[in-house]
Design a protein around this motif. Structure first.
Motif, PDB file in Angstrom:
ATOM      1  N   VAL A 152     -38.120 -47.084  36.694  1.00  0.00           N
ATOM      2  CA  VAL A 152     -38.215 -48.381  36.013  1.00  0.00           C
ATOM      3  C   VAL A 152     -36.836 -48.991  35.796  1.00  0.00           C
TER       4      VAL A 152
ATOM      5  N   HIS B  32     -42.448 -39.123  31.210  1.00  0.00           N
ATOM      6  CA  HIS B  32     -42.125 -40.478  30.769  1.00  0.00           C
ATOM      7  C   HIS B  32     -40.649 -40.809  31.018  1.00  0.00           C
TER       8      HIS B  32
ATOM      9  N   HIS C   8     -43.285 -49.498  28.971  1.00  0.00           N
ATOM     10  CA  HIS C   8     -43.769 -48.248  29.574  1.00  0.00           C
ATOM     11  C   HIS C   8     -44.885 -47.615  28.755  1.00  0.00           C
TER      12      HIS C   8
ATOM     13  N   THR D 293     -40.670 -54.651  33.209  1.00  0.00           N
ATOM     14  CA  THR D 293     -41.164 -53.267  33.199  1.00  0.00           C
ATOM     15  C   THR D 293     -42.650 -53.212  33.491  1.00  0.00           C
TER      16      THR D 293
ATOM     17  N   MET E 253     -39.118 -43.662  33.507  1.00  0.00           N
ATOM     18  CA  MET E 253     -38.316 -44.762  32.967  1.00  0.00           C
ATOM     19  C   MET E 253     -36.888 -44.736  33.497  1.00  0.00           C
TER      20      MET E 253
ATOM     21  N   GLU F 152     -44.287 -51.165  36.520  1.00  0.00           N
ATOM     22  CA  GLU F 152     -45.259 -50.102  36.235  1.00  0.00           C
ATOM     23  C   GLU F 152     -46.553 -50.284  37.029  1.00  0.00           C
TER      24      GLU F 152
END
Length: 322
Positions: A229, A221, A143, A202, A225, A206
């Protein structure tokens, strides 16, 4: 003048601007979500059941877990003591002792059944530590990228090139000899493979458009995540977990065989180590060596079959190749 009466639609509460009463407009959002989850679970099981090897592995795994959970019901812990063994040393398999006895006169069947508790527990907990650490590092590295991802991946590469067994032996030698030490030694040495797989997944997640929309709408963030994600990499983590359990059980058996486990607990690797120390190999006492070794091989095979079946169900590319 008489009061003006409201229109029938407004009086009955069924106009366009009013909400229908509960239950009148079909199932609510929660009921729809439950239905979708049930349909997804049913579709997942149909796809999994189409793999005979996966079904056989799951049946074997459930059998091992059932034996481990029910061991206290039909194994007397007093019979596992070296000073209160009920039989004679090195009795071959018989009706009284189906798998014979060890050098102390203990039933090998009781030892194998009781040892499944420690071996499976260490396998599951060590895998949990390893997969959780690898998933966390992989998601964060994929990430954030930049220097954060570079540093994390260089640390991962350093652990990856080191011999896992040698590093686990070093940790088990330095720390106290206990089950917790074995779990820690396996868990913190087996995570790099998971970290690299999760990082690659990931990066693929993304790159999808909805991640850009989430950022444009102000998603931070941890929101991206945790909400976008991680759910997309969980299928990969699940498949990796089933494959890692088999490796963890083999690693625990290896450490116990080398004398680095807890000497006060009974595990499959510990039984093999005791058999080696007692000279079972040179004496031809095969019934002392074969059952724990066969148990390790079968449970590792069961987890591997389950992992491959899960990987085939959760990976669309593998489903298309069938």
């Amino acid at each position: 003048m008489s009061a003006v009466e409201p229109p029938p639609a407004a009086a009955g509460g069924t106009g366009a601007g009013s909400e229908p009463p509960p239950g009148a407009g079909g199932p609510g959002p929660r009921a729809l979500a439950r239905q979708r989850r049930r349909r997804a679970a049913a579709a997942f099981w149909r796809a999994y059941a189409a793999n005979p090897a996966g079904v056989a592995g799951l049946a074997g795994l459930l059998l091992f877990i059932l034996v481990a959970l029910s061991a206290p019901l039909f194994v007397d812990t007093a019979d596992l003591s070296v000073t209160r063994a009920p039989g004679s040393p090195y009795q071959p398999p018989s009706a009284e002792y189906p798998l014979g006895t060890d050098n102390f006169g203990r039933s090998v069947l009781d030892l194998v059944v009781w040892g499944s508790r420690v071996s499976l527990t260490v396998g599951f907990l060590a895998t949990l530590v390893s997969v959780a650490l690898g998933a966390l590092i992989g998601v964060v590295a994929g990430h954030f990228g930049g220097w954060t991802g570079t540093v994390l991946m260089r640390v991962t590469d350093w652990f990856l090139v080191l011999p896992t067994l040698v590093l686990a032996i070093a940790l088990a030698t330095v720390l106290d000899r206990s089950v917790f030490t074995v779990i820690l030694a396996i868990g913190i040495t087996a995570w790099p493979t998971t970290a690299r797989l999760v990082r690659a997944q990931t990066l693929a997640v993304e790159a999808r458009p909805y991640i850009e929309r989430a950022r444009a709408l102000g998603g931070g963030h941890w929101h991206i995540m945790g909400r976008h994600v991680l759910p997309n990499v969980m299928p990969l983590v699940l498949a990796q977990t089933t494959l890692m359990v088999a490796s963890s059980i083999i690693a625990e058996s290896t450490l116990a065989f080398l004398g680095l486990g807890d000497p006060t607990t009974i595990s499959w690797g510990g039984i093999l180590q005791d058999a080696r120390n007692a000279g079972a190999v040179s004496s031809g006492v095969w019934w002392y060596l074969l059952p724990p070794g066969l148990a390790i091989a079968l449970v590792a095979l069961a987890f591997t079959l389950c992992g491959r079946a899960l990987e085939g169900v959760l990976n669309p590319r593998l489903r298309e190749r069938r």
